[in-house]
Enzyme design. Structure first.
Site, PDB file in Angstrom:
ATOM      1  N   CYS A 120      62.018  -5.626  -2.237  1.00 27.44           N
ATOM      2  CA  CYS A 120      62.957  -4.947  -1.334  1.00 27.44           C
ATOM      3  C   CYS A 120      63.181  -3.545  -1.880  1.00 27.44           C
ATOM      4  O   CYS A 120      62.920  -3.284  -3.051  1.00 27.44           O
ATOM      5  CB  CYS A 120      64.282  -5.698  -1.251  1.00 27.44           C
ATOM      6  SG  CYS A 120      65.284  -5.146   0.164  1.00 27.44           S
ATOM      7  N   CYS A 122      66.276  -1.915  -1.461  1.00 26.28           N
ATOM      8  CA  CYS A 122      67.700  -1.560  -1.537  1.00 26.28           C
ATOM      9  C   CYS A 122      68.194  -1.296  -2.964  1.00 26.28           C
ATOM     10  O   CYS A 122      69.093  -0.492  -3.163  1.00 26.28           O
ATOM     11  CB  CYS A 122      68.577  -2.597  -0.841  1.00 26.28           C
ATOM     12  SG  CYS A 122      68.574  -4.211  -1.628  1.00 26.28           S
ATOM     13  N   LYS A 195      67.411 -14.649   6.842  1.00 27.29           N
ATOM     14  CA  LYS A 195      68.397 -14.018   5.971  1.00 27.29           C
ATOM     15  C   LYS A 195      69.481 -13.420   6.845  1.00 27.29           C
ATOM     16  O   LYS A 195      69.235 -12.485   7.614  1.00 27.29           O
ATOM     17  CB  LYS A 195      67.724 -12.941   5.128  1.00 27.29           C
ATOM     18  CG  LYS A 195      68.700 -12.197   4.238  1.00 27.29           C
ATOM     19  CD  LYS A 195      67.976 -11.300   3.258  1.00 27.29           C
ATOM     20  CE  LYS A 195      68.962 -10.530   2.420  1.00 27.29           C
ATOM     21  NZ  LYS A 195      68.284  -9.634   1.467  1.00 27.29           N
ATOM     22  N   ARG A 205      75.399  -7.241  -4.956  1.00 28.43           N
ATOM     23  CA  ARG A 205      75.342  -5.789  -4.761  1.00 28.43           C
ATOM     24  C   ARG A 205      76.041  -5.051  -5.895  1.00 28.43           C
ATOM     25  O   ARG A 205      75.653  -3.949  -6.259  1.00 28.43           O
ATOM     26  CB  ARG A 205      75.901  -5.422  -3.382  1.00 28.43           C
ATOM     27  CG  ARG A 205      74.978  -5.940  -2.282  1.00 28.43           C
ATOM     28  CD  ARG A 205      75.492  -5.675  -0.890  1.00 28.43           C
ATOM     29  NE  ARG A 205      74.684  -6.396   0.097  1.00 28.43           N
ATOM     30  CZ  ARG A 205      74.959  -6.457   1.382  1.00 28.43           C
ATOM     31  NH1 ARG A 205      76.025  -5.817   1.857  1.00 28.43           N
ATOM     32  NH2 ARG A 205      74.195  -7.136   2.200  1.00 28.43           N
ATOM     33  N   GLU A 233      62.076 -16.589  13.549  1.00 31.81           N
ATOM     34  CA  GLU A 233      61.724 -15.869  12.318  1.00 31.81           C
ATOM     35  C   GLU A 233      60.863 -16.745  11.414  1.00 31.81           C
ATOM     36  O   GLU A 233      59.893 -16.282  10.814  1.00 31.81           O
ATOM     37  CB  GLU A 233      62.991 -15.447  11.559  1.00 31.81           C
ATOM     38  CG  GLU A 233      63.779 -14.321  12.226  1.00 31.81           C
ATOM     39  CD  GLU A 233      63.117 -12.954  12.056  1.00 31.81           C
ATOM     40  OE1 GLU A 233      62.065 -12.854  11.396  1.00 31.81           O
ATOM     41  OE2 GLU A 233      63.660 -11.975  12.597  1.00 31.81           O
ATOM     42  N   LYS A 248      68.873 -18.142   3.651  1.00 29.13           N
ATOM     43  CA  LYS A 248      69.982 -17.643   2.849  1.00 29.13           C
ATOM     44  C   LYS A 248      71.048 -17.022   3.700  1.00 29.13           C
ATOM     45  O   LYS A 248      70.710 -16.414   4.704  1.00 29.13           O
ATOM     46  CB  LYS A 248      69.403 -16.720   1.785  1.00 29.13           C
ATOM     47  CG  LYS A 248      69.699 -15.244   1.875  1.00 29.13           C
ATOM     48  CD  LYS A 248      68.909 -14.492   0.893  1.00 29.13           C
ATOM     49  CE  LYS A 248      69.852 -13.626   0.109  1.00 29.13           C
ATOM     50  NZ  LYS A 248      69.280 -12.425  -0.367  1.00 29.13           N
ATOM     51  N   SER A 274      74.961 -15.123  -4.476  1.00 33.78           N
ATOM     52  CA  SER A 274      75.924 -14.680  -5.485  1.00 33.78           C
ATOM     53  C   SER A 274      77.369 -15.011  -5.127  1.00 33.78           C
ATOM     54  O   SER A 274      78.142 -15.459  -5.972  1.00 33.78           O
ATOM     55  CB  SER A 274      75.757 -13.173  -5.700  1.00 33.78           C
ATOM     56  OG  SER A 274      75.931 -12.467  -4.483  1.00 33.78           O
ATOM     57  N   TYR A 313      72.023 -19.357  -9.122  1.00 31.63           N
ATOM     58  CA  TYR A 313      72.470 -18.825 -10.414  1.00 31.63           C
ATOM     59  C   TYR A 313      72.934 -19.968 -11.328  1.00 31.63           C
ATOM     60  O   TYR A 313      73.171 -19.751 -12.504  1.00 31.63           O
ATOM     61  CB  TYR A 313      73.589 -17.787 -10.204  1.00 31.63           C
ATOM     62  CG  TYR A 313      73.114 -16.646  -9.331  1.00 31.63           C
ATOM     63  CD1 TYR A 313      72.404 -15.583  -9.877  1.00 31.63           C
ATOM     64  CD2 TYR A 313      73.321 -16.657  -7.951  1.00 31.63           C
ATOM     65  CE1 TYR A 313      71.915 -14.563  -9.072  1.00 31.63           C
ATOM     66  CE2 TYR A 313      72.844 -15.648  -7.136  1.00 31.63           C
ATOM     67  CZ  TYR A 313      72.140 -14.604  -7.695  1.00 31.63           C
ATOM     68  OH  TYR A 313      71.647 -13.604  -6.899  1.00 31.63           O
TER      69      TYR A 313
END
Ligand code: PBG
Length: 335
Positions: A120, A122, A195, A205, A233, A248, A274, A313
């Protein structure tokens, strides 16, 4: 006559009986551990909003990957936090960037551990959007070659899997073509096919410094109200050549995980993101829930919904618990 009724409790009386009757299982090999890799830094910088997680230097990431591999964790998923960001996100395809460096070191330390690299822009763009900005809007087709170039850099470094998370249309086809042309026909694509534009990505982020400077991602990430769109998708990504799919976030999307699992033949991973991790930790810190049990229940719920793999995580904590449980169960049986 004696009253007849269903005695469901017979199979719940002891852990031994519960184990026999258990419908859904979770093994360490089904877990994928996300790792944040920094270009430079102290080696290990804790992330406030993700307790227990840290930004790691490539060397520390390799150590962590080794420990995860020793616990039987299925794979690591790498995210890069570059030293410099620019308009085009050129750090994403830098062969000396944090992710390619970490991939090479992990391949030395734990050669058998599959390495996934998130693709990605970003984390690498100064504006924080997942593609090239043209007059305030992300330009889909102009972004595709940059994503393909990024995927190629990760394949060259030795990634087993590239995982595009940008939500540009046609990126799986573009990446497949560039990998094949570059001779990387064996590098797999695990696409974030489904997503949603989710509020649960907040801590990520923070960790990656990738909050968009203006606007949000709802022009390219999916509307959380949509399920049919998710199936389209998913089908499109498989047709373009995706080898596995990701849904996600996880917990808000259990129905989507189930529907996608039934729609396609490829393995499906659920990403417990997250914000889901942070929220469980935050409630536990206040003493409102028991973290080990909540962690387990959330994970098993995603598996029950149909996820073949979990990106989480909690991967290390879950794998440690799985190892401890196995030991406890055998000790209990012969006590
Ligand atoms: C990059 C990317 C994001 C996540 C995975 N890949 C952030 C985003 O889309 O804003 C989120 C992961 C998480 O929250 O744990 N585009």
């Amino acid at each position: 006559m004696k009253l007849q009724f269903h005695r469901g409790r017979r199979l719940r009386r002891t852990e031994g009986m519960r184990e026999l009757a258990r419908e859904t299982r979770l093994s360490a090999g089904q877990l994928v551990a996300p790792l944040f890799v920094v270009a430079r830094g102290l080696g290990r910088e804790p992330i406030d909003s993700l307790p227990g997680q840290a930004r790691l230097s490539p060397e520390r990431a390799a150590e962590e990957a080794f420990a995860l591999a020793a616990l039987g964790v299925g794979a690591v998923l790498l995210f890069g936090v570059p030293a410099h960001k620019d308009e085009r996100g050129s750090g994403a395809w830098d062969d000396e960037g944090p992710v390619p460096r970490a991939i090479r070191l992990i391949k030395q330390r734990a050669p058998g551990l599959p390495v996934w690299a998130d693709v990605c822009l970003c984390e690498y763009t100064d504006h924080g959007h997942c593609g090239l900005l043209e007059e305030g809007e992300v330009d889909n087709d102009a972004t595709l070659p940059l994503l393909a170039r990024t995927a190629l850099a990760y394949a060259r470094a030795g990634a087993d899997v590239v995982a595009p998370s940008d939500m540009m249309d046609g990126r799986v086809a573009a990446i497949r073509e560039s990998l094949d042309e570059g001779g990387f026909t064996d590098t797999a694509i695990v696409s974030y096919a489904v997503k949603y534009a989710s509020a649960f990505y907040g801590p990520f982020r923070d960790a990656a410094g990738s909050t968009p400077r203006s606007g949000d991602r709802s022009g390219y990430q999916m509307d959380p109200a949509n399920l049919r769109d998710a199936l389209r998708e998913a089908r499109a990504d498989v047709e373009e050549g995706a080898d596995m799919l990701i849904v996600k976030p996880g917990m808000p999307c259990l129905d989507v995980v189930r529907a996608v699992r039934e729609e396609v033949a490829v393995p499906v991973a659920a990403y417990q993101v997250s914000g889901e991790y942070a929220m469980l930790h935050a409630a536990a810190e206040r003493g409102w829930i028991e973290l080990p049990r909540a962690m387990w229940e959330a994970a098993i719920g995603l598996r029950r919904a149909g996820a073949d793999l979990l990106i989480t995580y909690f991967a290390r904590a879950l794998a440690e618990r799985i190892a401890a449980e196995a030991e406890r169960a055998s000790a209990e049986a012969i006590r």
